[in-house]
Design an enzyme around this catalytic site. Structure first.
Site, PDB file in Angstrom:
ATOM      1  N   CYS A 199       0.841  -1.206   0.000  1.00 26.91           N
ATOM      2  CA  CYS A 199       0.000   0.000   0.000  1.00 26.91           C
ATOM      3  C   CYS A 199       0.876   1.257   0.000  1.00 26.91           C
ATOM      4  O   CYS A 199       1.541   1.547  -0.979  1.00 26.91           O
ATOM      5  CB  CYS A 199      -0.974  -0.029   1.177  1.00 26.91           C
ATOM      6  SG  CYS A 199      -2.408   1.040   0.942  1.00 26.91           S
TER       7      CYS A 199
ATOM      8  N   HIS B 113      -3.482  -5.491   1.322  1.00 22.11           N
ATOM      9  CA  HIS B 113      -3.224  -5.788   2.726  1.00 22.11           C
ATOM     10  C   HIS B 113      -3.568  -7.253   2.983  1.00 22.11           C
ATOM     11  O   HIS B 113      -4.483  -7.809   2.387  1.00 22.11           O
ATOM     12  CB  HIS B 113      -4.082  -4.902   3.636  1.00 22.11           C
ATOM     13  CG  HIS B 113      -3.664  -3.476   3.657  1.00 22.11           C
ATOM     14  ND1 HIS B 113      -2.495  -3.049   4.253  1.00 22.11           N
ATOM     15  CD2 HIS B 113      -4.263  -2.361   3.153  1.00 22.11           C
ATOM     16  CE1 HIS B 113      -2.389  -1.737   4.129  1.00 22.11           C
ATOM     17  NE2 HIS B 113      -3.442  -1.294   3.460  1.00 22.11           N
TER      18      HIS B 113
END
Length: 489
Positions: A338, A432
């Site tokens: 991310c 994630h």
């Protein structure tokens, strides 16, 4: 399934980090084991560790974990108000799963704002309460912050609205347990004090039998039954939400073969991304605060960040950026998740001032990509399969960046391309939870050693953790008394 309606139960604290979330998860699993259909609830949460529901709405990770303990899917009604700090002054307000504004503390604690937010909280509770039995509620911080009582929407005001049986948790490991319990209870107005049905002392070390006199003194001082003294636990796995937990979860077994260093960013988010690696028998997991911490790392991971531009500046000022580049230049594995993926690129653009006043920030220039931050946030669960090696699994996206890539790391279940794959030792992704999947973990560890053992199954670990936690808490708790206080008159 038992259908007789129980009163909600609520766990509040004498302070932050006394173990409310873990005790809540324990009771979620206990009620499930006992034949009920429980669900967790926390009106307002402050955390950088969040999770998307099936319908793409964002809640605190603790409530998602507690839903897992209940054996149900998480929903936005379990945590209708989420605050995600941007810095020491402002936080992003996520309302009913959607980011709606950035608020300063003064703006957030304005009485008019809190009046509207309490309405959202009670509506979410009512919806959840109509579907589940019992509701297992969690407070926030300390209930004795008298300066915040008139703006409370998460602690005793919510308890009174729900007509909950309230249990006060204190952490004996930090010391001062008698003063914190007595002071907390005596500061409460009579109506709130009367709603507290019991006390739980958490994190006890040593021989509990030696605390028998202490038990009597607590009850004499407060006039409230002490229903549980929970021994300190450190070998039961439960997903934690506290952003300080990574300081306690660094692996201590220095005999392990592969050293994995997670760069400790100032705004690190979703540190649960590393739970699987932490528990892998071949991995020594460390959180790197300085360039020296990276010197002996076999693998470096740049994690997610709530403020990518600010953390990119921090990497340069601290010398961590130079150490990361040296690690990469030596041909050692480097991966980003991310915000970490964004930092591995060439530029990060913020034309809408999502993260602050800086509109552009040069990044590490390891990957040939650039990122533009946009107001619309992507929040969704996903499945994926990698493009250049044989791996697949589940994960989730929570990000505001858009990053074009001509060589994706993975293809998602909706057909979208994700991340950038430079080579087996260097890639980045928005996913994630990517390291919760054994095939991905094996692929990175095999870059260091071809004979590392298989990664444990993360879902099995979680289920075993919930059951062991429930057993741990049940055996030291007066459950008969707790059930009596949850009966409607």
């Amino acid at each position: 399934m038992i259908t007789k309606k129980l009163r909600p139960i609520m766990f509040v604290g004498t302070g932050s980090d006394v173990g409310k979330s873990v005790i809540n998860a324990a009771f979620c699993r206990i009620f499930k084991q006992d034949g009920y259909n429980p669900a967790p609830f926390k009106a307002q949460n402050m955390s950088l560790n969040s999770y998307p529901t099936k319908d793409g709405l964002e809640i605190g990770r603790a409530q998602a974990a507690q839903a897992g303990a209940c054996g149900i899917e998480c929903s936005v009604d379990m945590n209708p108000i989420l605050l995600k700090p941007n810095n020491n002054i402002t936080a992003q307000l996520v309302l009913n799963g959607r980011a709606v504004a950035n608020k300063s503390a003064a703006e957030y604690f304005d009485k008019s704002t809190h009046g509207n937010l309490f309405k959202y909280a009670t509506e979410a509770f009512d919806r959840l309460n109509s579907l589940h039995n019992p509701i297992v509620m969690e407070g926030a911080g300390s209930i004795s912050e008298v300066n915040l009582w008139d703006r409370d929407i998460v602690n005793m005001r919510m308890a009174l609205y729900a007509d909950a049986a309230v249990y006060l948790i204190a952490d004996i490991d930090r010391g001062g347990v008698f003063g914190s319990l007595y002071g907390t209870i005596m500061l409460l107005p009579p109506e709130q004090r009367n709603s507290i049905k019991g006390i739980i002392i958490n994190k006890f070390r040593g021989d509990i039998n030696l605390f028998e006199q202490g038990r009597k003194m607590v009850e004499e001082l407060t006039g409230i039954p002490l229903v549980a003294v929970v021994p300190y636990l450190d070998d039961i796995f439960i997903e934690q939400e506290d952003s300080l937990s990574h300081q306690r979860h660094t692996s201590e077994n220095n005999q392990r073969r592969v050293v994995v260093a997670v760069v400790l960013l100032k705004h690190l988010s979703n540190f649960t991304d590393f739970n699987m690696l932490e528990r892998h028998p071949a991995v020594q997991l460390i959180y790197a605060c300085t360039a020296a911490d990276l010197a002996d790392a076999d693998i470096v991971i740049i994690p997610g960040s709530k403020n990518t531009i600010s953390d990119m500046g921090y990497l340069r000022r601290s010398g961590l950026a130079k150490a990361i580049l040296e690690h990469h230049a030596q041909g050692k594995p480097l991966y980003g998740i991310c915000g970490g993926f964004q930092m591995m690129g060439e530029m990060i653009y913020d034309p809408h001032h999502i993260e602050g006043e800086t509109e552009a920030m040069p990044a590490l220039s390891i990957l040939p990509i650039s990122t533009t931050l946009l107001p619309e946030k992507t929040t969704r669960q996903c499945t994926f399969h990698t493009t250049e090696f044989d791996a697949s699994g589940n994960g989730y996206e929570i990000h505001v960046g858009v990053t074009a890539s001509h060589r994706p790391f993975a293809i998602l279940d909706n057909g979208q391309k994700d991340g950038f794959y430079l080579n087996a030792k260097c890639w980045g992704t928005y996913i994630h939870g990517v390291f919760d999947n054994p095939s991905v973990v094996a692929s990175i560890l095999n870059q260091i050693s071809a004979d590392v053992p298989c990664a444990p199954d993360y879902e099995t670990i979680k289920e075993q953790g919930y059951d062991r936690l429930a057993d741990w808490v049940r055996q030291c708790t007066d459950m008969e008394y707790i059930y009596r206080t949850m009966k409607y008159d």
